[in-house]
Scaffold this motif. Structure first.
Motif, PDB file in Angstrom:
ATOM      1  N   TYR A  54       8.160  -0.840   2.177  1.00  0.00           N
ATOM      2  CA  TYR A  54       8.491  -1.453   3.455  1.00  0.00           C
ATOM      3  C   TYR A  54       9.082  -2.836   3.225  1.00  0.00           C
ATOM      4  O   TYR A  54       9.981  -3.266   3.931  1.00  0.00           O
ATOM      5  CB  TYR A  54       7.236  -1.535   4.333  1.00  0.00           C
ATOM      6  N   GLY A  55       8.570  -3.514   2.200  1.00  0.00           N
ATOM      7  CA  GLY A  55       9.123  -4.801   1.807  1.00  0.00           C
ATOM      8  C   GLY A  55       8.644  -5.963   2.643  1.00  0.00           C
ATOM      9  O   GLY A  55       7.630  -5.879   3.337  1.00  0.00           O
ATOM     10  N   GLY A  56       9.394  -7.049   2.581  1.00  0.00           N
ATOM     11  CA  GLY A  56       9.016  -8.267   3.294  1.00  0.00           C
ATOM     12  C   GLY A  56       7.652  -8.749   2.832  1.00  0.00           C
ATOM     13  O   GLY A  56       7.310  -8.654   1.654  1.00  0.00           O
ATOM     14  N   SER A  57       6.842  -9.224   3.746  1.00  0.00           N
ATOM     15  CA  SER A  57       5.511  -9.726   3.389  1.00  0.00           C
ATOM     16  C   SER A  57       4.569  -8.601   2.966  1.00  0.00           C
ATOM     17  O   SER A  57       3.491  -8.871   2.434  1.00  0.00           O
ATOM     18  CB  SER A  57       4.905 -10.512   4.552  1.00  0.00           C
ATOM     19  N   TYR A  58       4.973  -7.332   3.179  1.00  0.00           N
ATOM     20  CA  TYR A  58       4.149  -6.194   2.760  1.00  0.00           C
ATOM     21  C   TYR A  58       4.349  -5.863   1.277  1.00  0.00           C
ATOM     22  O   TYR A  58       3.593  -5.095   0.701  1.00  0.00           O
ATOM     23  CB  TYR A  58       4.443  -4.955   3.613  1.00  0.00           C
ATOM     24  N   GLY A  59       5.371  -6.408   0.671  1.00  0.00           N
ATOM     25  CA  GLY A  59       5.602  -6.199  -0.757  1.00  0.00           C
ATOM     26  C   GLY A  59       5.906  -4.750  -1.096  1.00  0.00           C
ATOM     27  O   GLY A  59       6.477  -4.016  -0.295  1.00  0.00           O
ATOM     28  N   SER A  60       5.524  -4.351  -2.300  1.00  0.00           N
ATOM     29  CA  SER A  60       5.760  -2.993  -2.799  1.00  0.00           C
ATOM     30  C   SER A  60       4.443  -2.256  -2.978  1.00  0.00           C
ATOM     31  O   SER A  60       3.420  -2.879  -3.283  1.00  0.00           O
ATOM     32  CB  SER A  60       6.482  -3.050  -4.151  1.00  0.00           C
ATOM     33  N   PRO A  61       4.436  -0.927  -2.827  1.00  0.00           N
ATOM     34  CA  PRO A  61       3.204  -0.157  -3.029  1.00  0.00           C
ATOM     35  C   PRO A  61       2.780  -0.177  -4.494  1.00  0.00           C
ATOM     36  O   PRO A  61       3.620  -0.094  -5.393  1.00  0.00           O
ATOM     37  CB  PRO A  61       3.571   1.242  -2.559  1.00  0.00           C
ATOM     38  N   THR A  62       1.477  -0.307  -4.716  1.00  0.00           N
ATOM     39  CA  THR A  62       0.938  -0.385  -6.065  1.00  0.00           C
ATOM     40  C   THR A  62      -0.338   0.436  -6.194  1.00  0.00           C
ATOM     41  O   THR A  62      -0.939   0.843  -5.196  1.00  0.00           O
ATOM     42  CB  THR A  62       0.599  -1.843  -6.451  1.00  0.00           C
ATOM     43  N   TYR A  63      -0.745   0.637  -7.448  1.00  0.00           N
ATOM     44  CA  TYR A  63      -2.073   1.157  -7.748  1.00  0.00           C
ATOM     45  C   TYR A  63      -2.700   0.203  -8.749  1.00  0.00           C
ATOM     46  O   TYR A  63      -2.007  -0.462  -9.525  1.00  0.00           O
ATOM     47  CB  TYR A  63      -2.031   2.594  -8.285  1.00  0.00           C
ATOM     48  N   THR A  64      -4.015   0.099  -8.698  1.00  0.00           N
ATOM     49  CA  THR A  64      -4.765  -0.736  -9.628  1.00  0.00           C
ATOM     50  C   THR A  64      -5.949   0.069 -10.124  1.00  0.00           C
ATOM     51  O   THR A  64      -6.634   0.715  -9.324  1.00  0.00           O
ATOM     52  CB  THR A  64      -5.280  -2.014  -8.925  1.00  0.00           C
ATOM     53  N   LEU A  65      -6.193   0.055 -11.414  1.00  0.00           N
ATOM     54  CA  LEU A  65      -7.375   0.686 -11.995  1.00  0.00           C
ATOM     55  C   LEU A  65      -8.226  -0.436 -12.555  1.00  0.00           C
ATOM     56  O   LEU A  65      -7.867  -1.060 -13.556  1.00  0.00           O
ATOM     57  CB  LEU A  65      -6.987   1.687 -13.078  1.00  0.00           C
ATOM     58  N   LYS A  66      -9.326  -0.743 -11.858  1.00  0.00           N
ATOM     59  CA  LYS A  66     -10.197  -1.840 -12.264  1.00  0.00           C
ATOM     60  C   LYS A  66     -11.648  -1.412 -12.114  1.00  0.00           C
ATOM     61  O   LYS A  66     -12.018  -0.840 -11.080  1.00  0.00           O
ATOM     62  CB  LYS A  66      -9.913  -3.069 -11.410  1.00  0.00           C
ATOM     63  N   SER A  67     -12.435  -1.663 -13.143  1.00  0.00           N
ATOM     64  CA  SER A  67     -13.856  -1.279 -13.142  1.00  0.00           C
ATOM     65  C   SER A  67     -14.018   0.198 -12.817  1.00  0.00           C
ATOM     66  O   SER A  67     -14.894   0.581 -12.053  1.00  0.00           O
ATOM     67  CB  SER A  67     -14.656  -2.141 -12.165  1.00  0.00           C
ATOM     68  N   SER A  68     -13.140   1.032 -13.355  1.00  0.00           N
ATOM     69  CA  SER A  68     -13.176   2.487 -13.166  1.00  0.00           C
ATOM     70  C   SER A  68     -13.008   2.913 -11.721  1.00  0.00           C
ATOM     71  O   SER A  68     -13.509   3.958 -11.313  1.00  0.00           O
ATOM     72  CB  SER A  68     -14.460   3.074 -13.748  1.00  0.00           C
ATOM     73  N   ILE A  69     -12.311   2.115 -10.921  1.00  0.00           N
ATOM     74  CA  ILE A  69     -11.985   2.484  -9.547  1.00  0.00           C
ATOM     75  C   ILE A  69     -10.474   2.356  -9.376  1.00  0.00           C
ATOM     76  O   ILE A  69      -9.890   1.329  -9.695  1.00  0.00           O
ATOM     77  CB  ILE A  69     -12.731   1.613  -8.515  1.00  0.00           C
ATOM     78  N   CYS A  70      -9.852   3.425  -8.875  1.00  0.00           N
ATOM     79  CA  CYS A  70      -8.419   3.438  -8.613  1.00  0.00           C
ATOM     80  C   CYS A  70      -8.210   3.032  -7.152  1.00  0.00           C
ATOM     81  O   CYS A  70      -8.799   3.629  -6.250  1.00  0.00           O
ATOM     82  CB  CYS A  70      -7.851   4.829  -8.865  1.00  0.00           C
ATOM     83  N   VAL A  71      -7.384   2.011  -6.944  1.00  0.00           N
ATOM     84  CA  VAL A  71      -7.106   1.494  -5.605  1.00  0.00           C
ATOM     85  C   VAL A  71      -5.599   1.524  -5.371  1.00  0.00           C
ATOM     86  O   VAL A  71      -4.836   0.990  -6.168  1.00  0.00           O
ATOM     87  CB  VAL A  71      -7.628   0.045  -5.449  1.00  0.00           C
ATOM     88  N   VAL A  72      -5.174   2.154  -4.275  1.00  0.00           N
ATOM     89  CA  VAL A  72      -3.765   2.218  -3.900  1.00  0.00           C
ATOM     90  C   VAL A  72      -3.565   1.331  -2.675  1.00  0.00           C
ATOM     91  O   VAL A  72      -4.353   1.387  -1.728  1.00  0.00           O
ATOM     92  CB  VAL A  72      -3.328   3.667  -3.578  1.00  0.00           C
ATOM     93  N   THR A  73      -2.507   0.506  -2.691  1.00  0.00           N
ATOM     94  CA  THR A  73      -2.194  -0.335  -1.535  1.00  0.00           C
ATOM     95  C   THR A  73      -0.689  -0.314  -1.292  1.00  0.00           C
ATOM     96  O   THR A  73       0.096  -0.033  -2.186  1.00  0.00           O
ATOM     97  CB  THR A  73      -2.632  -1.801  -1.737  1.00  0.00           C
TER      98      THR A  73
END
Length: 170
Positions: A19-38
């Protein structure tokens, strides 16, 4: 997690784009064995939205309730990493992927004790489980055929300090 530390670009499908702008780009993070998508995506073909890499995939098909403006949408994440729109709101040609969180693989998963004749939906949805990682309790699974009210009981080490409310699909 706050900021962008550890975030990686999410591979989008079917002409979806950030979507861009202040929403940035979609990402995933794998931290402490938890996958988080934003992230917020727009202007693609409904169905296959994105694909997670092998290290960030669930051990069973999972269902998430995500935001589409004034409506909610059902989005599934499959064991092959495929993130798909299934049903619900699809107005304004965008959908938020924020809210997809799970513990990948089966390590540390324990059976969730069900109540009131609830039972596992089974098949590709597997059995309901909980995983305790770095003080965070992650509950996943699909259940069926029980009596409304008390669905399951979390073990003492996984219980919150206060009553919580979640927005889920039914």
């Amino acid at each position: 997690s706050p900021g962008s530390q550890g975030q990686s670009a999410l591979q989008l499908a079917n002409r979806w784009r950030a979507y861009g702008g202040s929403y940035g780009s979609p990402t995933y993070t794998l931290k402490s064995s938890i996958c988080v998508v934003t992230g917020l995506i727009k202007s693609g073909s409904w169905g296959h939205l994105a694909t997670l890499p092998s290290q960030c995939r669930p051990s069973k098909k999972l269902i998430f309730n995500l935001n589409n403006h004034a409506k909610t949408s059902r989005v599934d994440v499959e064991t092959n990493g495929k993130i798909s729109f299934i049903a619900g709101g699809r107005d304004h040609s965008w959908i938020s992927l924020s809210g997809i969180q799970f513990s990948p693989g089966t390590q540390g998963q324990s059976a969730l004790p069900l109540a009131n004749r609830w039972r596992a939906y089974g098949g590709s949805y597997g059995s309901p489980t909980y995983t305790l990682k770095s003080g965070i309790c992650v509950v996943t699974g699909l259940i069926k055929s029980g009596s409304w009210g008390h669905l399951a009981t979390l073990p003492s080490q996984c219980r919150p300090s206060k009553k919580l409310i979640f927005n889920l699909n039914n």
